[in-house]
Design an enzyme around this catalytic site. Structure first.
Site, mmCIF file in Angstrom:
data_model
loop_
_atom_site.group_PDB
_atom_site.id
_atom_site.type_symbol
_atom_site.label_atom_id
_atom_site.label_comp_id
_atom_site.label_asym_id
_atom_site.label_seq_id
_atom_site.Cartn_x
_atom_site.Cartn_y
_atom_site.Cartn_z
ATOM 1 N N LYS A 97 -5.095 3.955 10.807
ATOM 2 C CA LYS A 97 -5.924 4.086 9.609
ATOM 3 C C LYS A 97 -7.179 4.925 9.913
ATOM 4 O O LYS A 97 -7.489 5.867 9.195
ATOM 5 C CB LYS A 97 -6.333 2.686 9.112
ATOM 6 C CG LYS A 97 -7.078 2.710 7.800
ATOM 7 C CD LYS A 97 -7.755 1.400 7.526
ATOM 8 C CE LYS A 97 -8.897 1.250 8.461
ATOM 9 N NZ LYS A 97 -9.910 0.281 8.163
ATOM 10 N N ASP B 76 -6.068 1.054 3.925
ATOM 11 C CA ASP B 76 -6.898 -0.088 4.332
ATOM 12 C C ASP B 76 -6.587 -1.249 3.392
ATOM 13 O O ASP B 76 -5.647 -1.186 2.591
ATOM 14 C CB ASP B 76 -8.386 0.294 4.307
ATOM 15 C CG ASP B 76 -8.939 0.349 2.883
ATOM 16 O OD1 ASP B 76 -8.131 0.430 1.935
ATOM 17 O OD2 ASP B 76 -10.159 0.299 2.726
#
Ligand code: SF4
Length: 225
Positions: free
Chosen positions: A121, A139
């Site tokens: 991420k 996220d």
């Protein structure tokens, strides 16, 4: 509504209502953004923005951070979540930048993921914001909002979500879509309670449609025979 129709409608709504979404983290260099994104894991951007001015002043370069130590950095980051781990990661990350990348933030997702404290991420966020590489970081907000709207089918992992979003969203919009879904999740479709009354996406939202159907059903059952 087919999935493709839902995607088309949602993208079009965001393009009209949120044409230029940006990260809310404060930074002036790729190195500062990298630090901020590492600190923002499981924490809020607001909290990170409060502590980074002093941290950036104390450690303006990878060189300065690389010769520091976890305990010294901890003093600057102690109010974010997991401060011990993050302080440790920041020092080790700077040491690796100096040892393996000539003191520069690497420009590929693969190289970024070699850095301590940097997962998929974080690497996607840096790659897309700094290097304009199409990447859609998932996220907690992106994951939740995508499932609620019905962009994903009750996806179980961030990777599943990323694959599904990448399949339907045009590549040139991946980075922008990341910000759309984060900001929508942060301010409207919040974790505790989605603010459907104020949401412009309800006409295309699976969660809203299903909750409305449930309310209609309950109301119908309440009608005296
Ligand atoms: S209608 Fe409600 S559940 Fe759907 S995206 Fe908007 S706030 Fe979230």
């Amino acid at each position: 509504m087919t999935k493709q129709q839902r995607y088309t409608a949602v993208i079009s709504w965001f393009q009209q209502n949120m044409p230029n979404p940006e990260t809310e983290l404060h930074y002036t260099s790729p190195f500062q953004l990298l630090i901020s994104v590492i600190l923002a894991a499981q924490c809020t951007d607001k909290r990170v923005n409060l502590i980074t001015p002093a941290l950036f002043e104390a450690y303006p370069t990878p060189e300065a951070l690389a010769v520091s130590n976890k305990d010294a950095v901890f003093e600057y980051v102690k109010s974010v979540s997991y401060p011990n781990n993050k302080a440790n990661h920041l020092v080790k990350m700077a040491q690796m930048l100096m040892a393996d990348f000539d003191g520069e933030v690497p420009s590929t997702v693969e190289d970024l993921m070699k850095l301590p404290g940097v997962g998929k991420k974080t690497a996607n966020v840096i790659a897309s914001i700094v290097f304009k590489i199409p990447a859609l970081a998932v996220d907690t907000h992106v994951f939740r909002v995508s499932n609620r709207i019905g962009l994903t089918d009750n996806s179980k992992t961030p990777l599943e979500t990323e694959k599904e979003l990448n399949k339907y969203i045009p590549k040139q919009l991946w980075s922008t879509a990341h910000h759309w879904l984060i900001l929508h999740g942060r301010y409207v479709c919040t974790a505790r309670k989605p603010n459907c009354g104020e949401c412009g996406l309800k006409a295309y939202c699976k969660y809203y449609f299903n909750s409305k159907s449930t309310v209609d059903l309950i109301s119908a059952e309440d009608v005296p025979m």
